[in-house]
Enzyme design. Structure first.
Site, mmCIF file in Angstrom:
data_model
loop_
_atom_site.group_PDB
_atom_site.id
_atom_site.type_symbol
_atom_site.label_atom_id
_atom_site.label_comp_id
_atom_site.label_asym_id
_atom_site.label_seq_id
_atom_site.Cartn_x
_atom_site.Cartn_y
_atom_site.Cartn_z
ATOM 1 N N ASP A 215 5.871 0.333 10.283
ATOM 2 C CA ASP A 215 6.330 -0.011 11.625
ATOM 3 C C ASP A 215 7.415 0.967 12.096
ATOM 4 O O ASP A 215 8.301 1.349 11.326
ATOM 5 C CB ASP A 215 6.893 -1.436 11.593
ATOM 6 C CG ASP A 215 7.260 -1.963 12.966
ATOM 7 O OD1 ASP A 215 6.352 -2.094 13.797
ATOM 8 O OD2 ASP A 215 8.453 -2.240 13.187
ATOM 9 N N GLU A 263 2.086 7.506 -7.306
ATOM 10 C CA GLU A 263 2.263 7.027 -8.679
ATOM 11 C C GLU A 263 1.088 6.163 -9.129
ATOM 12 O O GLU A 263 0.927 5.907 -10.323
ATOM 13 C CB GLU A 263 3.549 6.191 -8.785
ATOM 14 C CG GLU A 263 4.845 6.971 -8.598
ATOM 15 C CD GLU A 263 6.056 6.052 -8.583
ATOM 16 O OE1 GLU A 263 5.893 4.852 -8.876
ATOM 17 O OE2 GLU A 263 7.155 6.535 -8.271
#
Length: 561
Positions: A215, A263
């Protein structure tokens, strides 16, 4: 770098590039389905509707904020980023939803709101209790005021919801909020803020979430040097020089996020809500950053063939340059639904229209829905990913006549009751033809629904030939069969005429392009019919004439047959 825990569940097909051409369905949790009968949508309600979502043929579900929130801004004022609002359920409920979604081959995207927290967040409560200059206040943007005794705001910056972007606290300092006062802005130059949000990303990724919608991604980096310079969000420069929005420094933040997202195997996806011009918006979508950015150009565009073609060409080229794929969207939780926008006279001020409870100017509902269906079928033929807002598959219109005393959007208060805001597109969607909330729940919903909502419910449209729900299901199924690659070849006016797509002046109202394997999408933006292209019709947004493509209608054709 931390070692991720084993996710609660894993998608069956761990394709790292799934997002490039995905169809993503946006759920506004408080208005989707109410399982516990309190009038407010909840996580268990979403889980109960997972089979419906799977039946649509979408690839992923994006959840707008479901975190603890005082609801000063519909959940976009987050009090705890690593929990579920108790009114909406628990983390166990979320895990159950995630498992159900993955069992139905649906990926899950969650909303992250990094520009600001809720004023009820533990950090901000600590900041108010701490003195100026403290570590607690350094997480936010606290400044001394202007005037002889600091009685004036530090600058003339204006909130997106109206009024000053600064609010004064009892000890005399002021804090910045680009939105409501209950949404204090974080200071992203603070390493503690950056580290904490990276841990929030890991928290949800460790649970098995497949991606994130970010956002106000364009608002994190700010130039707070004095004297404060004026800002104009609605006329963003192309050079990133605005003090508050779309600054170059923001990209360093998202480069750090990409390291966290990578990751995981597969890497977690992300898409930026970045209200910036197209040449700069694609920077957020680079593979070293979030990977995708929302393209809102068609959402703001008039229903016009040349405008659509220009926007599509520009965004496909920009996406290719950035290494991303484009995104396409016509409605979301922040704008008047496109079935309504397309049924209003060109140039209508929708804020002013809402203030008349949708009476002036008159809405042509039939035409609006016809255009909305045509535009959607066009979007689903484009390369890249498409975002569908809950209820648009039912052809829902805006709910403009919400009584003033039931409005929830902070814009209503902040603008002195001159802008109704976004509640009309956030009304709970109808599932059944009758009942106290048309199947949303057992009691009346938190926002009132129009009396005629039942006619547009899932129950009314399910299996009904020609219904908007049937069209979406057919279009998504056909897209799943056809969609490969990211190439598009325009069929220009001369070629279109030669191929019997259009002729004469009508060609100016036609947009046509070929996709891989030669299948063609043709949209007639005009009001007069044009000749259908030769071949087998695969899909049409509305009834076709005898060898003709009616006005405001889109068709997919396989010219090989």
């Amino acid at each position: 770098m931390s070692t991720p825990r084993t996710p609660a569940s894993t998608p069956r097909t761990p394709d790292a590039d799934w997002w490039r051409d995905a169809v993503v369905y946006q759920v506004y949790p408080r208005s989707f389905a109410d399982a516990d009968g309190d009038g407010l949508g909840d996580v268990a309600g979403i889980t109960s509707r997972v089979p419906y979502l799977a039946s649509l043929g979408v690839d992923a579900v994006w959840l707008s904020p479901f975190f603890p929130s005082p609801l000063a801004d519909g959940g976009y004022d987050v009090a705890d980023y690593r929990a579920v609002d108790p009114r909406l359920g628990t983390l166990d409920d979320f895990d159950a939803f995630l498992r159900a979604a993955h069992e139905h081959d649906l990926r899950v995207i969650v909303d992250i709101v990094p520009n600001h927290t809720s004023s009820a967040h533990a950090w901000f409560e600590a900041a108010l209790a701490a003195p100026p200059g403290s570590r607690e206040r350094a997480r936010y943007v606290f400044r001394e005021g202007a005037g002889e005794s600091g009685e004036l705001p530090p600058s003339d910056w204006v909130s997106n919801f109206g009024g000053s972007a600064w609010t004064r606290v009892p000890d005399g300092q002021w804090y910045l909020h680009l939105f409501a006062p209950e949404q204090p802005d974080l200071d992203w130059s603070n390493p503690e803020v950056r580290a904490d949000f990276e841990e929030t990303l890991r928290f949800w990724a460790d649970r098995g979430v497949d991606g994130f919608r970010v956002d106000v991604a364009h608002g994190l980096a700010k130039d707070l040097s004095t004297p404060y310079r004026p800002s104009n969000e609605q006329a963003l420069p192309l050079d990133g020089s605005d003090p508050l929005y779309d600054r170059d420094e923001v990209h360093e933040i998202f480069e750090g996020w990409r390291l966290v997202l990578d990751e995981y195997d597969p890497p977690r996806a992300a898409v930026a809500e970045a209200w910036a011009p197209a040449p700069r918006r694609v920077l957020y979508a680079r593979p070293t950053e979030l990977g995708q950015a929302f393209n809102f150009d068609l959402l703001e565009a008039p229903f016009d063939a040349e405008v659509f073609r220009t926007i599509i060409s520009r965004n496909i080229a920009a996406a290719e340059e950035s290494g991303a794929s484009s995104t396409w969207v016509l409605s979301n939780h922040d704008v008047v639904r496109h079935a309504t926008r397309y049924g209003l006279p060109e140039g209508t001020d929708t804020d002013a229209w809402l203030m008349t409870d949708g009476t002036t100017p008159a809405l042509d509902r039939e035409r609006g829905l016809r255009r909305a269906r045509a535009a959607t079928v066009l979007l689903l033929a484009l390369p890249g990913s498409t975002y569908v807002y809950q209820g648009e598959e039912l052809g829902l219109h805006e709910a403009p006549a919400i009584p003033h005393d039931e409005l929830q959007d902070p814009k209503w208060i902040r603008t002195g009751h001159t802008v109704k805001g976004r509640d009309g597109c956030r009304v709970p969607i109808p599932w059944t033809t009758s009942g106290p909330s048309f199947g949303f729940g057992a009691v009346a919903p938190h926002l009132p629904q129009p009396e005629d909502f039942g006619a547009s419910s899932v129950e009314a449209e399910d299996g009904e030939p020609g219904s908007t729900l049937s069209l979406y299901r057919a279009a998504l199924a056909e897209r799943g069969r056809l969609q490969r690659g990211e190439e598009l070849t325009w069929v220009d006016g001369a070629t279109a005429s030669a191929a019997s797509v259009a002729s004469g002046s009508a060609a100016a109202s036609v947009v046509a392009f070929d996709r891989h394997d030669g299948w063609r999408c043709v949209m007639n933006f005009g009001t007069e019919p044009v000749p259908l292209p030769a071949g087998r019709v695969l899909l049409a947004s509305g009834p076709l004439g005898d060898g003709l493509l009616p006005g405001e209608t889109t068709v997919w054709v396989d010219p090989a047959r």
